[in-house]
Enzyme design. Structure first.
Site, PDB file in Angstrom:
ATOM      1  N   CYS A 182      -3.972 -31.208 -28.853  1.00  0.00           N
ATOM      2  CA  CYS A 182      -2.529 -31.393 -29.289  1.00  0.00           C
ATOM      3  C   CYS A 182      -2.451 -31.088 -30.643  1.00  0.00           C
ATOM      4  CB  CYS A 182      -2.047 -32.538 -28.606  1.00  0.00           C
ATOM      5  SG  CYS A 182      -0.473 -32.676 -28.693  1.00  0.00           S
ATOM      6  N   HIS A 226      -3.099 -31.795 -22.962  1.00  0.00           N
ATOM      7  CA  HIS A 226      -4.026 -32.826 -22.578  1.00  0.00           C
ATOM      8  C   HIS A 226      -4.695 -32.591 -21.309  1.00  0.00           C
ATOM      9  CE1 HIS A 226      -2.434 -35.518 -25.881  1.00  0.00           C
ATOM     10  NE2 HIS A 226      -1.659 -35.068 -25.706  1.00  0.00           N
ATOM     11  N   GLU A 262      -7.172 -34.612 -20.237  1.00  0.00           N
ATOM     12  CA  GLU A 262      -7.548 -35.785 -19.829  1.00  0.00           C
ATOM     13  C   GLU A 262      -6.471 -36.537 -19.215  1.00  0.00           C
ATOM     14  OE1 GLU A 262      -5.207 -36.802 -23.344  1.00  0.00           O
ATOM     15  OE2 GLU A 262      -6.262 -35.026 -22.982  1.00  0.00           O
TER      16      GLU A 262
END
Length: 353
Positions: A242, A323, A325
């Site tokens: 990010c 993202h 995760e």
């Protein structure tokens, strides 16, 4: 009689219901996610923003601390069509203003058409539209929050043990806890360091990977983190997520720009340019890489063609704008963390030769 008002940069003042009192201001943004509201609200990337939920009911499966991404709520306020009582209690306990009974479809449409905008909020007994306007008048542009990294970074270095298979220096520009978990679950020890950490401190640690985290605001304001990437480029593998991707790109001669309303939600489609595979991703960012510099673009957003992945195999660089995760998901791209740690083995083989 209304007990909450939101003053918008387009001149409108809207009435709402107070769910947690207070006055505040920030950049008004929205997320399309209909689950993961706890994770969104505790994501440091929302620092200095007002988060609007496009999904109408927020709080329908409760509030649990084990789902938090950090230790506190980061948006300066929250807006929804309706918050549950449990959500209202949570906001009030954290001192974060929250308002509902407002037409969020209209708010989201305004943001999509006119872009993320400054706003002011006043909620509680005896507040007036003028109170909200006064907050709006004090609101700054996101790029003017030059010290935003210091607001969200770790005050002291911490270590999260995962088995010692690799040492990762995670530069905390507002890191989500799930990034740490994704690395420790793969056997790495994660050293969480301030975004103001010096190159000498990192050399003393002697990590296997330098990892630049997500975070809030304009990547141009994270000059120290950028200098760390410049210092260790080609010396050790470097990864970023990010904001981290944006910082890495700037360190390699690239550039970034502010988006109209950003990507915030759990259904952003991303295409890998090598495999032509499309995966669904979770995203939360208002800036993007406009020029990758010396790095190759490896993935792009299907909707607007923005850069979603960057790489340089020779120097051991890999980044993602989204993202991989993210909780509660999707988890289509969790293999990114395996790719990051595989760079350690590659680098070790090169060193041995």
């Amino acid at each position: 009689m209304s007990d909450a008002y939101i003053a918008l940069a387009d001149g409108r003042v809207l009435e709402a219901r107070c769910r947690a009192p207070g006055t505040t201001r920030g950049e008004l943004v929205f997320t399309t996610a209909y689950t993961g509201y706890e994770e969104s609200l505790t994501d440091p990337s929302y620092e200095e923003q007002i988060l609007t939920f496009s999904y109408p009911l927020i709080g329908n499966y409760g509030v649990r601390a084990d789902r938090f991404e950090s230790s506190r709520i980061h948006p300066r306020a929250a807006v929804a069509r309706e918050f549950t009582e449990e959500m209202a209690t949570w906001f009030e306990s954290e001192g974060v203003p929250a308002i509902d009974h407002i037409e969020t479809r209209d708010l989201v449409t305004s943001i999509r058409e006119d872009g993320a905008m400054k706003c002011g909020i006043a909620a509680g007994e005896d507040v007036t539209p003028e109170d909200a306007k006064a907050e709006l008048d004090q609101c700054k542009e996101m790029s003017d929050h030059t010290e935003i990294g210091q607001q969200v970074t770790t005050p002291e270095p911490t270590v999260h043990r995962g088995g010692g298979e690799a040492d990762v220096a995670l530069i905390d520009c507002g890191a989500k806890g799930s990034i740490i978990d994704s690395l420790t679950e793969r056997g790495a020890d994660v050293h969480v360091l301030s975004c103001q950490t010096t190159a000498d401190e990192i050399r003393e640690l002697d990590p296997d990977v330098l990892f630049i985290s997500n975070g809030p605001g304009d990547p141009a304001n994270f000059q120290n983190a950028q200098s760390l990437v410049e210092a260790f480029a080609g010396e050790i593998p470097i990864a970023g997520i990010c904001l981290g991707q944006q910082i890495v790109a700037r360190a390699f001669g690239g550039d970034t720009e502010k988006m109209a309303f950003g990507h915030r939600g759990v259904n952003q489609p991303v295409r890998d340019l090598e495999t032509d595979q499309v995966v669904m991703t979770t995203q939360n960012h208002g800036y993007t890489v406009s020029d990758p510099g010396d790095l190759a673009v490896t993935q792009r957003n299907v909707n607007d063609d923005t850069a979603e992945g960057l790489a340089d195999d020779e120097r051991g660089i890999i980044t993602r704008q989204y993202h991989p995760e993210a909780n509660p998901g999707p988890h289509d791209s969790l293999g990114f963390f395996d790719d990051v740690l595989s760079m350690v083995d590659t680098q070790s083989a090169v060193t041995a030769d």
